[in-house]
Motif scaffolding. Structure first.
Motif, short mmCIF file in Angstrom:
data_model
loop_
_atom_site.label_atom_id
_atom_site.label_comp_id
_atom_site.label_asym_id
_atom_site.label_seq_id
_atom_site.Cartn_x
_atom_site.Cartn_y
_atom_site.Cartn_z
N LEU A 79 44.75 -4.71 -17.59
CA LEU A 79 43.93 -3.84 -16.74
C LEU A 79 42.52 -3.66 -17.29
O LEU A 79 41.74 -2.91 -16.73
CB LEU A 79 44.59 -2.48 -16.59
N GLU A 80 42.19 -4.32 -18.38
CA GLU A 80 40.88 -4.13 -18.99
C GLU A 80 39.76 -4.64 -18.08
O GLU A 80 38.63 -4.20 -18.17
CB GLU A 80 40.79 -4.86 -20.34
N SER A 81 40.10 -5.59 -17.23
CA SER A 81 39.09 -6.23 -16.40
C SER A 81 38.20 -5.21 -15.68
O SER A 81 38.68 -4.27 -15.07
CB SER A 81 39.76 -7.11 -15.36
N ALA A 82 36.88 -5.45 -15.77
CA ALA A 82 35.93 -4.53 -15.14
C ALA A 82 36.08 -4.53 -13.64
O ALA A 82 35.73 -3.57 -12.97
CB ALA A 82 34.51 -4.93 -15.52
N ALA A 84 38.98 -4.80 -12.00
CA ALA A 84 40.33 -4.45 -11.57
C ALA A 84 40.32 -3.45 -10.41
O ALA A 84 41.10 -3.55 -9.47
CB ALA A 84 41.12 -3.88 -12.75
N LEU A 85 39.39 -2.48 -10.49
CA LEU A 85 39.38 -1.44 -9.47
C LEU A 85 39.06 -2.00 -8.08
O LEU A 85 39.62 -1.56 -7.08
CB LEU A 85 38.37 -0.34 -9.85
N ILE A 88 42.28 -3.49 -6.87
CA ILE A 88 43.24 -2.44 -6.53
C ILE A 88 42.91 -1.86 -5.16
O ILE A 88 43.80 -1.67 -4.32
CB ILE A 88 43.23 -1.33 -7.61
N ARG A 89 41.62 -1.60 -4.92
CA ARG A 89 41.21 -1.05 -3.63
C ARG A 89 41.60 -1.96 -2.47
O ARG A 89 42.06 -1.49 -1.43
CB ARG A 89 39.69 -0.90 -3.60
N GLU A 92 45.34 -1.87 -1.96
CA GLU A 92 45.67 -0.53 -1.47
C GLU A 92 45.31 -0.39 0.02
O GLU A 92 46.07 0.20 0.80
CB GLU A 92 44.93 0.51 -2.33
N LEU B 79 40.07 6.36 -4.20
CA LEU B 79 39.95 5.42 -5.32
C LEU B 79 38.52 5.04 -5.60
O LEU B 79 38.25 4.22 -6.47
CB LEU B 79 40.77 4.17 -5.03
N LEU B 85 39.66 3.73 -12.96
CA LEU B 85 40.32 2.73 -13.79
C LEU B 85 40.72 3.30 -15.16
O LEU B 85 41.78 2.96 -15.69
CB LEU B 85 39.42 1.50 -13.97
N ILE B 88 43.85 5.24 -14.54
CA ILE B 88 44.98 4.34 -14.28
C ILE B 88 45.51 3.77 -15.60
O ILE B 88 46.72 3.75 -15.84
CB ILE B 88 44.55 3.19 -13.33
N ARG B 89 44.60 3.35 -16.47
CA ARG B 89 45.01 2.80 -17.76
C ARG B 89 45.82 3.79 -18.56
O ARG B 89 46.82 3.44 -19.18
CB ARG B 89 43.77 2.45 -18.58
N LEU B 104 50.54 3.72 -7.02
CA LEU B 104 49.22 4.26 -6.79
C LEU B 104 49.08 4.66 -5.33
O LEU B 104 49.45 3.90 -4.44
CB LEU B 104 48.24 3.12 -7.08
N TRP B 291 26.15 0.15 -21.62
CA TRP B 291 25.45 -1.04 -21.14
C TRP B 291 24.11 -0.73 -20.50
O TRP B 291 23.36 -1.63 -20.12
CB TRP B 291 26.32 -1.80 -20.13
#
Lengths: 355, 355
Positions: A79-82, A84-85, A88-89, A92, B79, B85, B88-89, B104, B291
């Motif tokens: 789930l680390e992927s930037a 991911a959200l 998920i959306r 969902e 969301l 995120l 969620i983690r 979710l 960043w």
């Protein structure tokens, strides 16, 4: 069916019944059922033997749709992927339209002792599984297939194989468009920070970069090609390397948005202005691209739409509504022009070369 | 029990049994069961009547732990949140340790016709529910309570009430620390971009800001207080307003990280440098804070740890392991100093005033 036990080849023409699997395994039919349902109360050796037979026989459970749980599984490698959200959306959105809920898992990291994510998915009996993975192992694939749980691989970073339903983006086209835009602006020394070479998406983007240079009659300079891992730190490190070259690039295709932000930081540290001294193009178009200073020109990969497409595809597969020939989808990318690039000519270079 | 029908007050000393609820509602016990299990085949009017009786009687299902699904529900208001995120983690970390999967849902947006998220949660029988909501309605609360499904509200942006188990952060302390840091650096005109006033967390941060100024003997200037909605655009808009003031602030506490990034953009547009001309402090410490250019000084809210705490708390409640007196947890915030603030004295101001 005992004969099959002696044949290690996976091909068996006639699908076996549950009773036949049980006989071949030397167990009762309810035990095979338990394995299929992901129950924990089966000895590991028995489970392994039954799974192997299910796989060899290409067993597919015949199950009425009604017995499925109102769930759709979404499995990330991690789930680390930037982004991911965004994914998920998308899943969902489709799930909610269908009255389904989304179950989230990670395939990496600490597994529950004795049970893999795939066992848990099988036990839940979801309508389908969307996998955001670099690759789907043969055993997991067989496990989902034997339970008649449809699956789709989203954004295949690895090489899912021709027969795995998948949704990806036109990565090669995106790399081409990013680099062509920089060529169009007058840049001649264009660097690239690529993603990991084992990921097909980063190979495709890099190949698009090369194709843009070659078709413009520009040389491909190996010293301007750096490998990253799609994280901010890699963009920063490779950015410093590129920008400290005696004959540094005037523009860099950063491979993805996070690497672009790392490159921004490298430029700041060296006192180079974006876009005056350095043009930058990213890839993904995460929300953060809009918020960068200056806002980042990037190749948009419509992640939410791709995830929606993957979720719809997997539900269609579950209803038998989609012929297997159209289960590989590539969603178009597009260049989003913001403020991180500018025109370049010889004078710029002389001027900026003195920094 | 018919007498209770005539009493609109919710307090009934003796919890009713399922049979008593059924009698009072004039339906069969299996019908009450269907309602409790979130089944769709109950007439809406009957469902409403049964739910109302369950609520009034404070009915709590006695259910063995074993009959629960190996799931933990995570419900977001929506969301869209940039920090979804991280949450969620945290829940996923705890769930995986316990052999549970995370489901979710969104409570906002298009609901499935005739069924709310709470009905779906009830039908799933999870081990517990973590709610990331601005407030939990009385009816939803009653619904979860009657099913004996424990719940915890994470980051109560609204006011969950003293008797609702919750996990939040020390928002007031964070606003105080952010503003005190700016005062310590020599800033005297310090602006703030607050979040929505109906959210308790943004009120608390704003109050912390005021307390820092007042305890330092500095005036609280209403023209330097702007309201936002925690999104990038609000930070940009309010930032332009603040920075265009004749006597603009030399520093701004941005309320959260996204508003800080919007403020960065406003400063860029007006040719103001961060931190030389404007110091900025955010709140949250999302990955994007690191960043930003320059990297953002911000109040860290450990969202992943908070979500882990919420998930552990809800599982403890389900096992009856946590006394109800310690179910309100506030996790400490801390100031993370990066590069978006610098010292300020009268000379800076004269110089920067000419921009």
């Amino acid at each position: 069916m005992g004969v099959v036990m002696k044949r290690p080849t996976p091909a068996v023409s006639q699908p076996a019944t549950l009773a036949e699997i049980a006989r071949a395994a030397g167990v009762s039919a309810p035990t095979v059922s338990k394995v299929l349902n992901g129950r924990a109360d089966v000895a590991p050796a028995t489970r392994t033997r039954v799974e192997e037979l299910l796989r060899r026989h290409g067993y597919r459970r015949r199950r009425a749709e009604a017995s499925r749980s109102p769930l759709i599984d979404l499995v990330f490698h991690e789930l680390e992927s930037a982004w991911a959200l965004e994914v998920i959306r998308g899943v969902e959105n489709v799930a909610r339209d269908q009255g389904l809920s989304v179950v989230l898992s990670e395939s990496a990291g600490r597994p529950t002792p004795g049970r893999t994510w795939a066992d848990q998915v099988a036990a839940r009996r979801p309508h389908g599984v969307v996998l955001v993975l670099s690759g789907l192992g043969e055993s997991h694939r067989a496990l989902l297939t034997s339970r008649s749980i449809p699956f789709v691989v989203m954004d295949p970073a690895g090489d899912p194989g021709d027969d795995v339903p998948s949704v990806g983006a036109t990565n090669w086209q995106g790399g081409l468009a990013a680099t062509r835009y920089l060529v169009y602006l007058g840049h001649r020394r264009i660097g690239v920070i690529s993603g990991p070479s084992q990921m097909m998406c980063s190979r495709a983007r890099l190949d698009g970069y090369r194709a843009a240079l070659e078709t413009a009659g520009l040389p491909v300079d190996a010293s301007l090609i750096r490998a990253g891992d799609f994280h901010h730190e890699a963009g920063h490190r490779a950015g410093l390397e590129l920008l400290r070259l005696p004959n540094r690039p005037s523009a860099v295709f950063a491979g993805n948005d996070l690497q672009a932000l790392g490159l921004y930081e490298a430029a700041r540290e060296l006192g180079l202005r974006i876009p005056e001294d350095l043009s930058v193009v990213g890839f993904d178009d995460l929300p953060v691209a809009r918020w960068a200073g200056p806002p980042l020109t990037t190749v948009r990969q419509p992640l939410t739409e791709m995830a929606e497409a993957a979720a719809r595809l997997v539900l269609d597969l579950g209803r038998g509504e989609r012929p297997p020939t159209v289960t590989q989808v590539e969603v178009a990318t597009s260049l989003v022009v913001r403020s991180s690039c500018c025109r370049w000519d010889a004078e710029n270079f002389t001027e900026a070369g003195g920094v």
